[in-house]
Design a protein around this motif. Structure first.
Motif, PDB file in Angstrom:
ATOM      1  N   LYS A  42     -44.418 -25.771 -30.454  1.00  0.00           N
ATOM      2  CA  LYS A  42     -43.357 -24.489 -30.791  1.00  0.00           C
ATOM      3  C   LYS A  42     -41.946 -24.603 -31.325  1.00  0.00           C
ATOM      4  O   LYS A  42     -40.748 -24.467 -31.904  1.00  0.00           O
ATOM      5  N   LYS A  43     -41.409 -25.834 -30.541  1.00  0.00           N
ATOM      6  CA  LYS A  43     -40.480 -27.104 -30.641  1.00  0.00           C
ATOM      7  C   LYS A  43     -40.110 -27.169 -32.552  1.00  0.00           C
ATOM      8  O   LYS A  43     -39.353 -27.514 -33.009  1.00  0.00           O
ATOM      9  N   ASP A  44     -41.293 -27.475 -33.049  1.00  0.00           N
ATOM     10  CA  ASP A  44     -41.529 -27.939 -34.120  1.00  0.00           C
ATOM     11  C   ASP A  44     -41.292 -26.785 -35.247  1.00  0.00           C
ATOM     12  O   ASP A  44     -41.461 -27.355 -36.618  1.00  0.00           O
ATOM     13  N   ILE A  45     -41.749 -25.898 -35.105  1.00  0.00           N
ATOM     14  CA  ILE A  45     -41.750 -24.630 -35.595  1.00  0.00           C
ATOM     15  C   ILE A  45     -40.537 -24.005 -36.211  1.00  0.00           C
ATOM     16  O   ILE A  45     -39.379 -23.861 -35.182  1.00  0.00           O
ATOM     17  N   GLY A  46     -40.215 -23.485 -37.671  1.00  0.00           N
ATOM     18  CA  GLY A  46     -39.435 -24.085 -37.661  1.00  0.00           C
ATOM     19  C   GLY A  46     -38.941 -22.031 -38.442  1.00  0.00           C
ATOM     20  O   GLY A  46     -37.942 -21.390 -39.132  1.00  0.00           O
ATOM     21  N   LEU A  47     -40.581 -21.309 -38.577  1.00  0.00           N
ATOM     22  CA  LEU A  47     -40.437 -19.759 -39.322  1.00  0.00           C
ATOM     23  C   LEU A  47     -40.262 -18.894 -37.643  1.00  0.00           C
ATOM     24  O   LEU A  47     -41.055 -18.688 -36.933  1.00  0.00           O
ATOM     25  N   GLU A  48     -39.160 -18.412 -38.044  1.00  0.00           N
ATOM     26  CA  GLU A  48     -39.121 -17.162 -36.916  1.00  0.00           C
ATOM     27  C   GLU A  48     -40.263 -15.988 -37.067  1.00  0.00           C
ATOM     28  O   GLU A  48     -40.513 -15.917 -36.098  1.00  0.00           O
ATOM     29  N   GLU A  49     -40.795 -16.195 -37.848  1.00  0.00           N
ATOM     30  CA  GLU A  49     -41.773 -14.597 -37.719  1.00  0.00           C
ATOM     31  C   GLU A  49     -42.871 -15.187 -37.195  1.00  0.00           C
ATOM     32  O   GLU A  49     -43.013 -14.904 -36.291  1.00  0.00           O
ATOM     33  N   VAL A  50     -43.245 -16.290 -37.267  1.00  0.00           N
ATOM     34  CA  VAL A  50     -44.462 -16.999 -36.554  1.00  0.00           C
ATOM     35  C   VAL A  50     -43.786 -17.755 -35.106  1.00  0.00           C
ATOM     36  O   VAL A  50     -44.817 -17.642 -33.981  1.00  0.00           O
ATOM     37  N   LEU A  51     -42.836 -17.941 -35.315  1.00  0.00           N
ATOM     38  CA  LEU A  51     -41.439 -18.320 -33.312  1.00  0.00           C
ATOM     39  C   LEU A  51     -41.875 -16.920 -32.428  1.00  0.00           C
ATOM     40  O   LEU A  51     -42.508 -17.048 -31.277  1.00  0.00           O
ATOM     41  N   ILE A  52     -41.582 -15.906 -33.931  1.00  0.00           N
ATOM     42  CA  ILE A  52     -41.603 -14.815 -32.942  1.00  0.00           C
ATOM     43  C   ILE A  52     -43.415 -14.123 -32.439  1.00  0.00           C
ATOM     44  O   ILE A  52     -43.546 -13.609 -31.120  1.00  0.00           O
ATOM     45  N   LYS A  53     -44.405 -13.939 -32.960  1.00  0.00           N
ATOM     46  CA  LYS A  53     -45.633 -14.074 -32.737  1.00  0.00           C
ATOM     47  C   LYS A  53     -46.128 -15.256 -31.232  1.00  0.00           C
ATOM     48  O   LYS A  53     -46.746 -14.252 -30.529  1.00  0.00           O
ATOM     49  N   ALA A  54     -45.750 -16.425 -31.492  1.00  0.00           N
ATOM     50  CA  ALA A  54     -46.397 -16.639 -30.415  1.00  0.00           C
ATOM     51  C   ALA A  54     -45.303 -16.335 -29.187  1.00  0.00           C
ATOM     52  O   ALA A  54     -46.356 -16.316 -27.976  1.00  0.00           O
ATOM     53  N   ASP A  55     -44.497 -16.075 -29.544  1.00  0.00           N
ATOM     54  CA  ASP A  55     -44.018 -15.503 -28.165  1.00  0.00           C
ATOM     55  C   ASP A  55     -44.219 -14.046 -27.618  1.00  0.00           C
ATOM     56  O   ASP A  55     -44.292 -13.359 -26.507  1.00  0.00           O
ATOM     57  N   LEU A  56     -44.624 -12.873 -28.474  1.00  0.00           N
ATOM     58  CA  LEU A  56     -45.753 -11.710 -28.284  1.00  0.00           C
ATOM     59  C   LEU A  56     -47.074 -12.182 -27.230  1.00  0.00           C
ATOM     60  O   LEU A  56     -47.207 -12.034 -27.118  1.00  0.00           O
ATOM     61  N   LEU A  57     -47.037 -13.798 -28.420  1.00  0.00           N
ATOM     62  CA  LEU A  57     -49.046 -13.478 -27.468  1.00  0.00           C
ATOM     63  C   LEU A  57     -48.888 -14.665 -26.455  1.00  0.00           C
ATOM     64  O   LEU A  57     -49.445 -14.313 -25.113  1.00  0.00           O
ATOM     65  N   ALA A  80     -34.502  -9.269 -25.310  1.00  0.00           N
ATOM     66  CA  ALA A  80     -32.736  -8.228 -25.640  1.00  0.00           C
ATOM     67  C   ALA A  80     -32.217  -9.047 -26.812  1.00  0.00           C
ATOM     68  O   ALA A  80     -30.814  -9.641 -27.238  1.00  0.00           O
ATOM     69  N   ARG A  81     -32.924 -10.179 -27.456  1.00  0.00           N
ATOM     70  CA  ARG A  81     -32.793 -11.452 -28.675  1.00  0.00           C
ATOM     71  C   ARG A  81     -32.811 -10.017 -30.278  1.00  0.00           C
ATOM     72  O   ARG A  81     -31.852 -10.139 -30.783  1.00  0.00           O
ATOM     73  N   GLY A  82     -33.047  -8.885 -29.963  1.00  0.00           N
ATOM     74  CA  GLY A  82     -33.171  -8.098 -31.201  1.00  0.00           C
ATOM     75  C   GLY A  82     -34.130  -8.326 -32.170  1.00  0.00           C
ATOM     76  O   GLY A  82     -32.799  -8.531 -33.384  1.00  0.00           O
ATOM     77  N   HIS A  83     -35.047  -8.982 -32.470  1.00  0.00           N
ATOM     78  CA  HIS A  83     -35.706  -9.723 -33.548  1.00  0.00           C
ATOM     79  C   HIS A  83     -35.640  -8.026 -34.558  1.00  0.00           C
ATOM     80  O   HIS A  83     -35.953  -7.006 -34.607  1.00  0.00           O
ATOM     81  N   VAL A  84     -36.343  -8.814 -35.703  1.00  0.00           N
ATOM     82  CA  VAL A  84     -36.354  -7.539 -37.025  1.00  0.00           C
ATOM     83  C   VAL A  84     -38.133  -8.258 -36.855  1.00  0.00           C
ATOM     84  O   VAL A  84     -37.794  -9.760 -36.945  1.00  0.00           O
ATOM     85  N   LEU A  85     -38.426  -7.677 -37.200  1.00  0.00           N
ATOM     86  CA  LEU A  85     -40.033  -7.483 -36.669  1.00  0.00           C
ATOM     87  C   LEU A  85     -40.809  -7.213 -38.339  1.00  0.00           C
ATOM     88  O   LEU A  85     -40.537  -6.192 -39.218  1.00  0.00           O
ATOM     89  N   SER A  86     -41.736  -8.720 -38.405  1.00  0.00           N
ATOM     90  CA  SER A  86     -42.723  -7.782 -39.742  1.00  0.00           C
ATOM     91  C   SER A  86     -43.461  -6.925 -38.714  1.00  0.00           C
ATOM     92  O   SER A  86     -43.610  -6.389 -37.772  1.00  0.00           O
ATOM     93  N   GLN A  87     -44.444  -6.616 -40.056  1.00  0.00           N
ATOM     94  CA  GLN A  87     -45.469  -5.247 -39.602  1.00  0.00           C
ATOM     95  C   GLN A  87     -46.349  -6.069 -38.337  1.00  0.00           C
ATOM     96  O   GLN A  87     -46.949  -4.390 -37.887  1.00  0.00           O
ATOM     97  N   GLN A  88     -46.798  -6.949 -38.374  1.00  0.00           N
ATOM     98  CA  GLN A  88     -47.910  -7.166 -37.021  1.00  0.00           C
ATOM     99  C   GLN A  88     -46.971  -8.048 -35.995  1.00  0.00           C
ATOM    100  O   GLN A  88     -47.868  -7.724 -34.936  1.00  0.00           O
ATOM    101  N   ASN A  89     -45.637  -8.278 -35.748  1.00  0.00           N
ATOM    102  CA  ASN A  89     -44.913  -8.368 -35.206  1.00  0.00           C
ATOM    103  C   ASN A  89     -44.875  -7.426 -34.515  1.00  0.00           C
ATOM    104  O   ASN A  89     -44.490  -6.879 -32.958  1.00  0.00           O
ATOM    105  N   GLU A  90     -44.141  -5.965 -35.127  1.00  0.00           N
ATOM    106  CA  GLU A  90     -44.324  -4.793 -34.282  1.00  0.00           C
ATOM    107  C   GLU A  90     -45.579  -4.254 -33.785  1.00  0.00           C
ATOM    108  O   GLU A  90     -45.754  -3.718 -32.714  1.00  0.00           O
ATOM    109  N   TYR A  91     -46.383  -4.311 -34.839  1.00  0.00           N
ATOM    110  CA  TYR A  91     -48.032  -3.849 -33.703  1.00  0.00           C
ATOM    111  C   TYR A  91     -48.109  -4.953 -32.726  1.00  0.00           C
ATOM    112  O   TYR A  91     -48.229  -4.038 -31.572  1.00  0.00           O
ATOM    113  N   PHE A  92     -47.674  -6.200 -32.546  1.00  0.00           N
ATOM    114  CA  PHE A  92     -48.180  -6.330 -31.706  1.00  0.00           C
ATOM    115  C   PHE A  92     -47.165  -6.571 -30.281  1.00  0.00           C
ATOM    116  O   PHE A  92     -47.529  -6.131 -29.180  1.00  0.00           O
ATOM    117  N   TYR A  93     -46.244  -6.579 -30.678  1.00  0.00           N
ATOM    118  CA  TYR A  93     -45.015  -6.384 -29.940  1.00  0.00           C
ATOM    119  C   TYR A  93     -44.934  -4.690 -28.784  1.00  0.00           C
ATOM    120  O   TYR A  93     -44.725  -4.833 -27.546  1.00  0.00           O
TER     121      TYR A  93
END
Length: 162
Positions: A42-57, A80-93
């Motif tokens: 995770k520390k080497d990933i720069g895409l926020e959408e992918v990091l959000i998915k990792a957190d949700l998983l 608390a971090r208040g992310h803007v979520l992609s459709q898939q991440n909104e589903y996961f959340y």
């Protein structure tokens, strides 16, 4: 599914998909290995959408392990971090929050999150698992007609994707 544990063989997004797939199948040992690899990468990933998915998983992983306190804590941190979520991440959340509430026997709240998650589901392969859990939530809230309806949907999708 061919589980590959070498970080050079798959990119991070594919590892996340493998992680989710093994969790849905309740393969705890494989999920644990992937959780460790994902945490390291995770520390080497720069895409926020992918990091959000990792957190949700990671939240979903805690649910699979029956670790509801850590899952709830991770959800609170995530919210608390208040992310803007992609459709898939909104589903996961919404789906995973529903799962946490369901495991806490807060059936009606879980049902509300599942119903919201349904609006964001896009993958047909995902629908068997989702409609099964939705059916169970309707059953627990005393709505057998919708439970049966969603169980039938789950069966149809499960038959399509084996």
């Amino acid at each position: 599914m061919g589980l590959v544990l070498s970080i050079t063989d798959k990119d991070f997004s594919e590892l996340l998909q493998d992680f989710y797939d093994v969790m849905k199948q309740e393969k705890r040992e494989e999920a644990a290995m992937l959780a460790d690899i994902i945490d390291t990468m995770k520390k080497d990933i720069g895409l926020e959408e992918v990091l959000i998915k990792a957190d949700l998983l990671t939240i979903r992983y805690q649910v699979m392990l029956g670790e509801l306190r850590p899952a709830g804590y991770l959800l609170e941190e995530f919210e608390a971090r208040g992310h803007v979520l992609s459709q898939q991440n909104e589903y996961f959340y919404k789906y995973f929050k529903g799962q946490v509430l369901f495991k806490k026997k807060r059936w009606k709240e879980a049902l509300r999150y599942y119903e919201q998650a349904e609006l964001y589901i896009t993958e047909d392969e995902e629908k068997a698992d989702f409609y099964y859990k939705l059916s169970h939530a309707y059953y627990r809230t005393g709505i057998p007609a919708l439970s049966v309806l969603n169980a039938n949907k789950a069966l149809r999708y499960a038959a399509s994707y084996k």
